[in-house]
Write a protein that holds these residues in place. Structure first.
Motif, PDB file in Angstrom:
ATOM      1  N   ALA A 261      38.682  41.132  46.026  1.00  0.00           N
ATOM      2  CA  ALA A 261      39.715  40.707  45.075  1.00  0.00           C
ATOM      3  C   ALA A 261      40.984  40.403  45.853  1.00  0.00           C
ATOM      4  O   ALA A 261      41.058  40.615  47.075  1.00  0.00           O
ATOM      5  N   GLN A 432      32.194  39.514  42.460  1.00  0.00           N
ATOM      6  CA  GLN A 432      32.000  38.472  41.448  1.00  0.00           C
ATOM      7  C   GLN A 432      33.087  38.550  40.379  1.00  0.00           C
ATOM      8  O   GLN A 432      32.818  38.488  39.187  1.00  0.00           O
ATOM      9  N   ASP A 433      34.314  38.727  40.806  1.00  0.00           N
ATOM     10  CA  ASP A 433      35.479  38.733  39.912  1.00  0.00           C
ATOM     11  C   ASP A 433      35.367  39.825  38.849  1.00  0.00           C
ATOM     12  O   ASP A 433      35.779  39.640  37.707  1.00  0.00           O
ATOM     13  N   SER A 436      38.855  41.399  37.247  1.00  0.00           N
ATOM     14  CA  SER A 436      39.838  40.522  36.608  1.00  0.00           C
ATOM     15  C   SER A 436      40.425  41.133  35.343  1.00  0.00           C
ATOM     16  O   SER A 436      41.596  40.906  35.025  1.00  0.00           O
ATOM     17  N   ASP A 442      40.468  36.792  41.948  1.00  0.00           N
ATOM     18  CA  ASP A 442      39.232  36.794  42.730  1.00  0.00           C
ATOM     19  C   ASP A 442      39.567  36.702  44.216  1.00  0.00           C
ATOM     20  O   ASP A 442      40.737  36.539  44.595  1.00  0.00           O
ATOM     21  N   HIS A 448      40.953  34.054  36.658  1.00  0.00           N
ATOM     22  CA  HIS A 448      40.046  33.284  35.819  1.00  0.00           C
ATOM     23  C   HIS A 448      40.197  33.564  34.327  1.00  0.00           C
ATOM     24  O   HIS A 448      39.639  32.833  33.522  1.00  0.00           O
TER      25      HIS A 448
END
Length: 678
Positions: A261, A432-433, A436, A442, A448
Motif C-alpha cells: 500500500a 490487492q488494494d 483501501s 494501492d 480506488h
C-alpha cells in the motif's frame, strides 16, 4: 393375413430422448459448481470463471456425444472421448443422480421432455444462486457433514507502527474469513501489535532480539516483543535501517517483499484553523506554512520522532542540513498538552475536542488516518468517533510519502514451509488494494474508492515512493537522523517515587490510586529511550520516608511496579522529596516523578527546598492519581515553596472520555519535560 414378425414392430421414436440423458448428466455438474462457487470466488474471479468454462465444455461434450454430431477428425475424437467417458457418466448417474432421475421421471409424466431438461438445468443454476446467497450456512453445513471440528489455525505474528495497527488488524480478520475452508474454519490467524521504537528494534536485533535495557550478561534477557513473522514497515528507508541491524543477527533472515500500500504524509487542520484560512490558498512549502501558522498563532505538531516511525519519517523531510536549529525545531514540533507518542493517539485527542474547544492546530499525520477520522472509524487508541466537523488536509512538498514494504522475519527453529506459504499468501492478498477501506492507497499511489480525496485519486510519481532509501547513498540516513534528534534531547536521569500508603488502595474511576500510579509509571518507562536514559524506583509511606529499597534499570523497575502493595500511612510529600533528591546528585538532566494520591501533609518545607537546591538542573513532576486536586492546601504550600522546579498534574481517568486515560496524560507531561530539557 400373415402375422407380422416381431422385428417389424417399431416403437414410436422419442425425438427428445437425448435431452433427457443430457439433463440427467448435466444437472449434477451444475449443482457441483454451485457447491464450490463460494470458495472459488474467494480464491478469485478467475478461478470461478475457469470452473464455469470447464463445466460448459463438459456440457457441450455431453450434447455432442448424445447427438452423435460429426465434426470430422475433431468430431470423431470428441465422440470417442465422450464414449469412453460414458461409463463414468453412467456411474455418476447411478450413484448420485438416481434421486434426480426419480424426480425427473415424475416431472416427465406431467410435462414434455424439453420442459424436464430445462427444469434440470434450472435446478443446477438455482444451486449456484442458493450457495452464493447463503454462503455461511452452506459452508457451515458442508463442513459439519463432511469434516471434523476446526483445528488450531496457524498464527502469523505481525509488528507495525501504531498508525497501522487497526487497518492491518481488521484486514487480517477479513483475510482469515475469506481464506477459511468449506466449514468456515480459519486456516490462518493474524495477531498485530504495535512495534517498539525503531532504535530499540535495531539495538535488540544486535542482541538476539532482547531488550537492550534488560540485558545483564548471562543472568537475564527479556525479548522486546514476540518474534514477529511479519513486519509491515512504513517506508523503504526504515526497512533499510532495520535490515542493516538484522544483518548481524544470525538466528533470523530478513526477507523484504514488495509494498502492499501507500499513504501520503499530509498536514491536517482542525476545523477552527480551516475556518481561519477561509478562501486563502495554503502554502505547500514548509517555510511558507510555518510563516502562515505563526501569523495565526497555531502550532504545527508531529509525533515524537524517537517513539514514532511516522514522526521519524516526517522529520527526514522537515530537517535541513543546518543542525543549529534542531532544539528550537523540536520544541516547535512538540507543543505541550498533546499526546505525541504516535499519530493515532494525537488524532484521538484532537477528535475528542472538536465539539468542546475552539483549537487551532496543524498536524503532520498519514493521509489514511485523516480519512479514518472523517469516516468515524476506529483509530486504535480510541473507538469510533462521534459525529462532528471533519478534518481537512493538504500536501507539503518536503514530506515524503509512505510505502509499506512487507518484511518476512524468518526465525531459526520457528519458520517452516507452511508459515512461509502463509506469509506469502497474505502478502499477495493484501497487495490487492485490501487496505483501501481504511484510507490507504494501492502500491502505485492510486485511491480506488469512489470518494473525493484532497490529494487526488493518484499521488504524483515522486510521492508514490517513500523517499530516500538508505541504499541510495553513503551511510544510513535514518541512523543519522536518529542520532541527530537524540542530540536535540539530552539524556534523562529519572527517579520514580511511588506512594504505597494505605490511602492508595482507595477506589477511583478505573481501579485504585495505586493501580493508576503503577500504570502511569509503566507508561513513562515505555516512553524513555533505551540507551541514554536511566531510571530508578523508590516507594514511600510512613514510617520509612522515601524507602530504603531502590530498584535500578528499566526492566527491574517495571517488574517491581507489578508487585506494589499498600502499607503504612501518608508520608509528608516534602520530606519524601528531601530524602530522595540526593540520589540524583551529579546525574545528567535529573527528573523526579512522584506518583501519589496527594497525601495529607507537606512536611518540613525548609529542609525540602535546601535538599532540592543541591541537585543541579533538577525538575519535579507531582502526578496525582487519586481524587485530590493540585489546589489542595498542603499541595499548594509545597508548590509555592519549591517554586518553578515543580509542576503538578492529575492523571486519573476521565469517565466522559474513556480513552483519555493516564497514558495520554503521562505522554503530555513527558512532552513538557522534553521541551524543558536544558
Amino acid at each position: 393375413m400373415s402375422r407380422p414378425s416381431s422385428h417389424d414392430k417399431t416403437a414410436p421414436e422419442d425425438p427428445w430422448g437425448w435431452l433427457k440423458d443430457v439433463a440427467a448428466i448435466v444437472t449434477p455438474l451444475w449443482a457441483f459448481l454451485g457447491a464450490v462457487a463460494t470458495p472459488l470466488l474467494e480464491i478469485g474471479l478467475g478461478a470461478f470463471i475457469a470452473a464455469v468454462v470447464a463445466i460448459v465444455i463438459l456440457t457441450v461434450l455431453v450434447v455432442v456425444v448424445q447427438r452423435g454430431v460429426r465434426l470430422g477428425r475433431i468430431g470423431r475424437a470428441v465422440v470417442w472421448l465422450g464414449t469412453t467417458l460414458r461409463a463414468f457418466f453412467r456411474g455418476v448417474w447411478s450413484l448420485i443422480v438416481s434421486p434426480v432421475k426419480w424426480i425427473a421421471k415424475g416431472v416427465r409424466k406431467r410435462a414434455d421432455p424439453l420442459t424436464a431438461g430445462a427444469a434440470g438445468f434450472a435446478a443446477g443454476v438455482l444451486a449456484v444462486v442458493l450457495v452464493l446467497a447463503g454462503t455461511s450456512a452452506v459452508r457451515l453445513g458442508l463442513g459439519w457433514v463432511t469434516s471434523s471440528p476446526c483445528g488450531q489455525p496457524l498464527e502469523l505474528r505481525a509488528l507495525t507502527s501504531a498508525e497501522n495497527v487497526v487497518g492491518l488488524r481488521e484486514a487480517g480478520r477479513r483475510y482469515a474469513r475469506e481464506s477459511a475452508d468449506l466449514r468456515g474454519c480459519p486456516r490462518v490467524r493474524l495477531s498485530v501489535t504495535p512495534q517498539p521504537p525503531l532504535a530499540t528494534m535495531a539495538r535488540a536485533a544486535n542482541r538476539d532480539w532482547n531488550d537492550p535495557v534488560s540485558w545483564n550478561g548471562k543472568d537475564y534477557r527479556a525479548l522486546i516483543a514476540l518474534h514477529p513473522d511479519i513486519w509491515l514497515a512504513s517506508s523503504a528507508a526504515t526497512a533499510d535501517y532495520l535490515e542493516r541491524a538484522f544483518a548481524n543477527l544470525g538466528q533470523v533472515r530478513f526477507d523484504r517483499m514488495s509494498p502492499v500500500a501507500t499513504s501520503a504524509l499530509v498536514v491536517a487542520f482542525t476545523p477552527t484553523l480551516e475556518r481561519r484560512r477561509g478562501t486563502q490558498s495554503l502554502p505547500t512549502s514548509l517555510p511558507g506554512l510555518r510563516k502562515w501558522l505563526k501569523s495565526v498563532k497555531a502550532p504545527l505538531a508531529r509525533p515524537r520522532a524517537d517513539l514514532s516511525e511516522i514522526g521519524l519519517i516526517a522529520s527526514s523531510g522537515l530537517y535541513g542540513s543546518d543542525t543549529s536549529q534542531d532544539i528550537a525545531d523540536e520544541i516547535a514540533y512538540t507543543p505541550p498538552d498533546l499526546p505525541l507518542s504516535d499519530a493515532a493517539g494525537l488524532l484521538c485527542d484532537v477528535r475528542d475536542r472538536f465539539d468542546t474547544e475552539k483549537e487551532s492546530l496543524a498536524m503532520i499525520v498519514p493521509e489514511h488516518l485523516v480519512y479514518a477520522v472523517n469516516k468515524r472509524q476506529v483509530l486504535g487508541a480510541c473507538g469510533p468517533g462521534h459525529q462532528g466537523p471533519n478534518l481537512s488536509w493538504s500536501p507539503l512538498t518536503e514530506l515524503p510519502a509512505l510505502s509499506y514494504p512487507f518484511v518476512r522475519l524468518k526465525w531459526a527453529n520457528q519458520w517452516n514451509e507452511r508459515r512461509e506459504q502463509a506469509a506469502i499468501d497474505f502478502h499477495d492478498w493484501l497487495a490487492q488494494d485490501k487496505l483501501s477501506e481504511y484510507g490507504y492507497r494501492d502500491p502505485a499511489g492510486v485511491f480506488h474508492r469512489n470518494e473525493p480525496m484532497p490529494l487526488g485519486k493518484a499521488l504524483p510519481s515522486r510521492k508514490a515512493d517513500s523517499g530516500a532509501s538508505a541504499k541510495d547513498g553513503p551511510g544510513d540516513p535514518i541512523a543519522g537522523l536518529i542520532d541527530r534528534l537524540g542530540k536535540a534531547h539530552p539524556e534523562t536521569s529519572l527517579l520514580l517515587l511511588v506512594d504505597e500508603s494505605g490511602s492508595m488502595d482507595n477506589p477511583i474511576t478505573g481501579g485504585t490510586a495505586l493501580q493508576t500510579a503503577s500504570s502511569g509509571a509503566k507508561t513513562l518507562l515505555r516512553r524513555l529511550r533505551d540507551s541514554p536514559d536511566t531510571v530508578k524506583l523508590a516507594t514511600f509511606s510512613s514510617p520509612g520516608g522515601a524507602g530504603q529499597t531502590v530498584v535500578t534499570g528499566m526492566d527491574q523497575v517495571n517488574r517491581r511496579l507489578g508487585t506494589l502493595a499498600v502499607h503504612g500511612s501518608d508520608a509528608p510529600l516534602g520530606d519524601v522529596l528531601a530524602l530522595a533528591a540526593p540520589q540524583l546528585e551529579d546525574a545528567p538532566n535529573p527528573v523526579i516523578v512522584m506518583l501519589t494520591d496527594g497525601g495529607s501533609q507537606s512536611g518540613d518545607l525548609g529542609k525540602t527546598v535546601a535538599a532540592l537546591a543541591k541537585v543541579q538542573g533538577l525538575r519535579i513532576r507531582l502526578l496525582l492519581t487519586g481524587e485530590q486536586e493540585c489546589g489542595a492546601p498542603h499541595i499548594k504550600r509545597l508548590l509555592a515553596a519549591v517554586g518553578e522546579l515543580i509542576r503538578c498534574a492529575r492523571i486519573g481517568s476521565d469517565p466522559a472520555t474513556p480513552y483519555q486515560d493516564q497514558v495520554s496524560e503521562v505522554d503530555k507531561e513527558l512532552t513538557k519535560l522534553w521541551r524543558e530539557s536544558p
